[in-house]
Design an enzyme around this catalytic site. Structure first.
Site, mmCIF file in Angstrom:
data_model
loop_
_atom_site.group_PDB
_atom_site.id
_atom_site.type_symbol
_atom_site.label_atom_id
_atom_site.label_comp_id
_atom_site.label_asym_id
_atom_site.label_seq_id
_atom_site.Cartn_x
_atom_site.Cartn_y
_atom_site.Cartn_z
ATOM 1 N N CYS A 1 62.488 -9.458 -37.080
ATOM 2 C CA CYS A 1 63.163 -10.730 -36.838
ATOM 3 C C CYS A 1 63.206 -11.560 -38.129
ATOM 4 C CB CYS A 1 62.511 -11.484 -35.672
ATOM 5 S SG CYS A 1 63.578 -12.782 -34.974
ATOM 6 N N HIS B 1 63.124 -7.401 -31.516
ATOM 7 C CA HIS B 1 61.671 -7.336 -31.410
ATOM 8 C C HIS B 1 61.259 -6.040 -30.721
ATOM 9 C CE1 HIS B 1 60.380 -11.433 -32.634
ATOM 10 N NE2 HIS B 1 61.623 -11.745 -32.287
ATOM 11 N N GLU C 1 58.300 -4.889 -30.258
ATOM 12 C CA GLU C 1 57.098 -5.109 -29.447
ATOM 13 C C GLU C 1 57.411 -5.780 -28.115
ATOM 14 O OE1 GLU C 1 57.472 -9.029 -31.646
ATOM 15 O OE2 GLU C 1 58.105 -6.952 -31.862
ATOM 16 N N ASP D 1 54.801 -18.830 -9.954
ATOM 17 C CA ASP D 1 54.094 -20.108 -9.876
ATOM 18 C C ASP D 1 52.601 -19.820 -9.756
ATOM 19 O OD1 ASP D 1 56.413 -21.517 -10.016
ATOM 20 O OD2 ASP D 1 56.531 -22.011 -7.900
ATOM 21 N N ASP E 1 63.933 -29.175 -12.493
ATOM 22 C CA ASP E 1 63.460 -29.328 -11.113
ATOM 23 C C ASP E 1 64.366 -30.357 -10.418
ATOM 24 O OD1 ASP E 1 61.803 -28.693 -9.070
ATOM 25 O OD2 ASP E 1 60.014 -29.659 -9.866
#
Length: 469
Positions: free
Chosen positions: A85, A197, A199, A245, A411
């Site tokens: 990157c 990336h 990984e 959550d 939200d």
């Protein structure tokens, strides 16, 4: 007689999540050490140089640590280097991101900003890395990048792929994003680098890392003819993102829960306990095994007092990153926090940094994003102030770790009105689900504090401000 193990080092200049790379190397059965001084360059056999965030910050950090010149000398010695990157971008001459900051100049060319007028920026998601030409010569091994695999990209800047012969000396694969084609991996001599990336690219990415670590990747001096940019097709895929959550139950254990109108407890006749769907790491590993492209943990009880005492959630990240090789996002409590005694302020960028060091790739901001957007619009309305002042958590995290490292969790709550005139200037839609009084219009109000408080801001106002921030 057994061969002496190679000395593999990681060059970390202090930005972003390198834990995932460490875990990926260990998953492949190898060990890796940190470069801590210029002397480590002399004893290293191979170096992996990951990077996230801003080009300028990376170069400044390399110089401040005294690593820039030893890195150039390491490359000149012919020993293998892998950049990832921003670790790839700084190998070029410079970047639009930091026009006055020179790069290392190992590859010719500059890093350019994607055109946001024709597509979303940053380029974020799973895309192909297609061979830019055929490699000629007696190469014993080549990087294990396959046309039929997908790799994880997250960046706003890239090196344009031209298909010209001079660029063909180092351009190994190319990737199309909309109307632009960029160099997605570079290979010249013993220097190999990827814009994506590995990984965080699952099994396909681990194969790329393995080929660098275990093989002698030395590029022949005579590459084959370059593929025209028009022949590089786009293969950006839709993503499946699992969002968990997480909160502590009454016994103090972290569990994945599910709310009903923000209520995460079972009914009284079922005991009133916190609804428990399973342990966070176990569920995350299951979703990864089933093909999820990203895992998000929303810590809905996090950092009520001091962020660095929230060790259970940090440990969840550490454990998850050991066996999950796709992006991990963490949300909850990413804001400026004052100690209970009022004696010390922990900046949001420092809180985010702790998450990154524990294995997160991105942080998600909820309530604090609403407050930041309110400030943005207040400043925008004042003729003597700039809408952007660099003080918000969003701006500070983006400046240090890159805009791709901070995302917003929205939200919303539906607010019904009889006509657009009743919405006090908020963005209104005609709803397919009439309100309790037969209202045909609604706007979406931004909620904070876990849904306990509504603010005088609609969702469009929020996301417009956050994009600017």
């Amino acid at each position: 007689m057994a061969a002496t193990p190679q000395k593999l080092f990681l060059l970390d200049y202090g930005a972003g999540n390198v834990r995932s790379l460490l875990n990926a190397v260990e998953q492949l059965g190898h060990t890796i050490e940190y470069i801590t001084s210029a002397a480590d360059f002399d004893v290293a056999d191979k170096i992996i140089f990951p990077g996230v965030g801003a080009f300028g910050y990376a170069m400044e950090a390399l110089r401040a640590k005294g690593f820039a010149e030893p890195l150039r000398a390491f490359v000149a010695s012919g020993r293998p280097l892998m950049g990832i990157c921003v670790g790839m971008q700084v190998l070029f001459e410079g970047s639009d991101e930091s026009p006055d900051e020179p790069g290392l100049g190992i590859f010719d060319g500059r890093v350019r900003l994607f055109d946001s007028a024709t597509k979303a920026v940053p380029h974020m998601g799973w895309n192909s890395a297609l061979a830019a030409h055929s490699t000629r010569g007696p190469a014993a091994a080549v990087p294990d990048i396959r046309d039929d695999s997908r790799y994880y990209f997250v960046h706003s800047y890239g090196v344009p792929y031209t298909g010209q012969a001079a660029q063909g000396e180092f351009a190994y694969t190319a990737t199309r994003y909309g109307d632009e084609v960029i160099v997605s991996s570079a290979w010249w001599g013993s220097v190999f680098a990827t814009q994506f990336h590995p990984e965080k690219s699952g099994t396909a990415g681990l194969a790329v890392l393995r080929s660098f670590i275990e093989d002698d990747l030395v590029r022949p001096a005579a590459p084959g003819p370059a593929v025209p940019p028009a022949d590089i097709r786009e293969a950006l895929t839709k993503r499946v993102i699992a969002c968990l959550d997480v909160r502590a139950n009454d016994q103090g254990d972290l569990v994945v829960t599910k709310g009903d109108q923000y209520d995460v407890r079972e009914s009284a006749d079922k005991g009133g306990d916190v609804r428990n769907l399973g342990r966070p790491v176990d569920l995350a590993q299951r979703y990864y095994a089933e093909g999820a492209d990203e895992i998000t943990f929303l810590n809905i009880t996090s950092f009520r007092s001091l962020p660095f005492k929230d060790t259970p959630m940090l440990e969840v990240l550490r454990q998850a990153s050991r066996s999950i090789f796709v992006p991990l996002t963490i949300g909850g409590g990413v804001r400026d926090i004052v100690d209970p005694d009022g004696q010390h302020v922990w900046p949001a960028v420092q809180v985010a940094g702790e998450y990154f060091r524990s294995g997160a790739d991105k942080v998600s901001i909820g309530s604090d994003a609403v407050y930041a957007a309110e400030g943005y619009w207040q400043r925008a309305a004042a003729s003597d102030q700039a809408a952007l002042d660099g003080t918000t958590a969003i701006e500070q995290i983006a400046a240090r770790y890159g805009r791709q490292a901070v995302v917003i969790s929205v939200d919303p709550r539906r607010v019904y009105v009889r006509s657009p005139a009743d919405a006090a200037g908020h963005h209104v839609i005609r709803t397919e689900f009439p309100g309790p009084g037969g209202e045909e219009y609604c706007w979406y109000q931004c909620m904070v504090k876990g849904g306990r408080e509504g603010r005088d801001m609609d969702v469009r106002q929020l996301v417009t401000a956050c994009e600017a921030l």
